[in-house]
Design a protein around this motif. Structure first.
Motif, PDB file in Angstrom:
ATOM      1  N   SER A 129      39.858  39.961  43.838  1.00 34.47           N
ATOM      2  CA  SER A 129      41.167  40.530  44.162  1.00 34.47           C
ATOM      3  C   SER A 129      41.271  41.910  43.521  1.00 34.47           C
ATOM      4  N   LYS A 183      45.639  34.795  48.507  1.00 30.43           N
ATOM      5  CA  LYS A 183      46.378  34.233  49.630  1.00 30.43           C
ATOM      6  C   LYS A 183      46.116  32.728  49.698  1.00 30.43           C
ATOM      7  N   SER A 243      42.117  32.560  49.278  1.00 29.35           N
ATOM      8  CA  SER A 243      41.292  33.708  49.654  1.00 29.35           C
ATOM      9  C   SER A 243      41.791  34.988  48.998  1.00 29.35           C
ATOM     10  N   ASN A 284      41.025  39.450  49.439  1.00 29.17           N
ATOM     11  CA  ASN A 284      40.341  40.493  50.201  1.00 29.17           C
ATOM     12  C   ASN A 284      40.553  41.826  49.505  1.00 29.17           C
ATOM     13  N   ASN A 285      39.453  42.476  49.167  1.00 32.47           N
ATOM     14  CA  ASN A 285      39.524  43.766  48.497  1.00 32.47           C
ATOM     15  C   ASN A 285      38.635  44.736  49.264  1.00 32.47           C
ATOM     16  N   PRO A 286      39.234  45.729  49.927  1.00 37.73           N
ATOM     17  CA  PRO A 286      38.435  46.663  50.735  1.00 37.73           C
ATOM     18  C   PRO A 286      37.321  47.341  49.938  1.00 37.73           C
ATOM     19  N   GLY A 331      34.959  43.589  48.466  1.00 35.16           N
ATOM     20  CA  GLY A 331      34.585  42.477  49.340  1.00 35.16           C
ATOM     21  C   GLY A 331      35.685  41.440  49.448  1.00 35.16           C
ATOM     22  N   SER A 332      35.308  40.230  49.819  1.00 35.71           N
ATOM     23  CA  SER A 332      36.297  39.161  50.023  1.00 35.71           C
ATOM     24  C   SER A 332      35.721  37.841  49.519  1.00 35.71           C
ATOM     25  N   THR A 380      36.626  33.311  49.705  1.00 40.90           N
ATOM     26  CA  THR A 380      37.451  32.182  50.143  1.00 40.90           C
ATOM     27  C   THR A 380      36.920  30.904  49.507  1.00 40.90           C
TER      28      THR A 380
END
Length: 373
Positions: free
Chosen positions: A281, A289, A300, A302-304, A307-308, A310
């Motif tokens: 995060s 989320k 989950s 998501n960090n531009p 990365g991401s 879950t």
């Protein structure tokens, strides 16, 4: 002044009271503790920061009565490093500006300041008086203090709101803290004498000191208070603190009553999943989320930039799918207060406050505001 005291008893007392003394002080005497030796009453140690005062009595053999102040943390460090079970001999000779501390073949001389200059909070009238189990008071404060605000401009949120309430299940003693993002409400059976007490805001520092002094199995705590001060007495220790002069907000308005979607899950699974996923995060928002669907929960992040992530865990959920975002640290703070195996989330939608509690313990509840993810 001359006396002999057991090292372990002195160390225990100094450990209780020196936390009040700030390591950096613009007023030199506030870095000191007051030692009072009385041929009849034994030995007392006193510390203060002008907002809070702690006094503890310790048995000692007093040969010459007197009083003096010495640097608190220096004395604590010396006593801590002396051998277990040692007899400590403390003496001030004449009007010399030094206090001699000796044990075995070790000897120290400490600079002193006059006892008459040491501040005293005074013995004001505290009309409300009740006795509460030390374990219960510690539980109230421990489970609520994580939600105390650190924002100094909202000073009335910089403590725990302690008050008595009457409800359908009888009278309760309740502790509430909030920082505007999350809220903790913890209660216990109201002790005799607490009914009708004024609602008071106990400062963050006093809360921390009370938690430290309430050891497992300690004697009941005698609580006395007025609208301006509160005093906790347990065993030979008395802690007095000024209260925060302000009005605590009407917290009942932010506790949701119509959250009809129930999510029940293993608390340990939630903690591990949120902890792992929040690694990716963003540092700024720490957002994760939560997607609830029948029989499962997907956590989950998501960090531009990085990365991401879950992770799916099993859950008891029977309503239509729901998506909601939380600050991961706030969520973990609440989850760490759950003593049972399962945490219960009562949800409304993705933009409304969520109610979180221990499935097996209705005496504590937590409110967490969602965040946009």
């Amino acid at each position: 002044m001359r006396f002999v005291v057991d090292r372990n008893a002195m160390l225990r007392a100094l450990g209780h009271i020196t936390g009040i003394v700030e390591r950096r002080n613009t007023i030199p005497i506030l870095s000191n503790i007051l030692i009072g030796a009385d041929r009849d009453g034994g030995l007392t140690f006193k510390a203060t920061d002008l907002d809070m005062e702690a006094v503890e009595a310790v048995p000692a053999k007093v040969d010459v009565a007197g009083a003096v102040t010495v640097p608190a943390h220096t004395l604590h460090d010396i006593v801590r490093k002396l051998p277990e079970g040692a007899e400590i001999r403390i003496e001030r000779k004449g009007n010399e500006g030094r206090l001699k501390v000796a044990a075995g073949r070790a000897s120290f001389e400490l600079a002193i300041l006059p006892a008459d200059d040491f501040p005293d909070m005074g013995q004001t009238e505290l009309p409300t008086r009740f006795s509460v189990d030390s374990g219960e008071l510690k539980r109230l404060f421990e489970k609520a203090r994580f939600a105390i605000s650190t924002e100094e401009t909202r000073y009335y949120l910089n403590g725990i709101y302690l008050h008595a309430v009457d409800g359908p299940e009888g009278a309760k003693l309740r502790a509430v803290a909030t920082d505007g993002h999350r809220l903790a409400q913890v209660e216990t059976e109201s002790p005799a004498g607490a009914s009708g007490m004024p609602g008071v805001i106990v400062p963050r520092k006093a809360v921390g000191e009370v938690i430290k002094l309430l050891e497992a199995g300690a004697a009941p705590v005698e609580v006395t208070l007025s609208p301006a001060k509160i005093r906790f007495a347990v065993g030979d220790l008395v802690l007095t603190s000024k209260l925060i002069d302000g009005s605590f907000p009407d917290y009942g308005r932010v506790i949701p009553t119509n959250n009809k979607k129930f999510l029940l899950l293993e608390n340990a699974d939630l903690v591990k999943a949120v902890d792992r996923v929040s690694t990716l995060s963003s540092e700024k928002g720490r957002a994760v989320k939560l997607n609830a669907a029948e029989g499962r929960l997907v956590v989950s992040a998501n960090n531009p930039e990085s990365g991401s992530a879950t992770e799916e865990i099993s859950a008891e959920y029977q309503d239509e799918p729901l998506e909601i975002g939380f600050n991961a640290r706030y969520l973990l703070d609440i989850a760490s207060q759950i003593d049972g195996t399962k945490s219960l989330f009562k949800l409304a939608d993705g933009s409304s406050p969520t109610l979180i509690s221990d499935e097996a313990d209705a005496s504590a509840l937590y409110v967490l505001m969602p965040m946009r993810v």
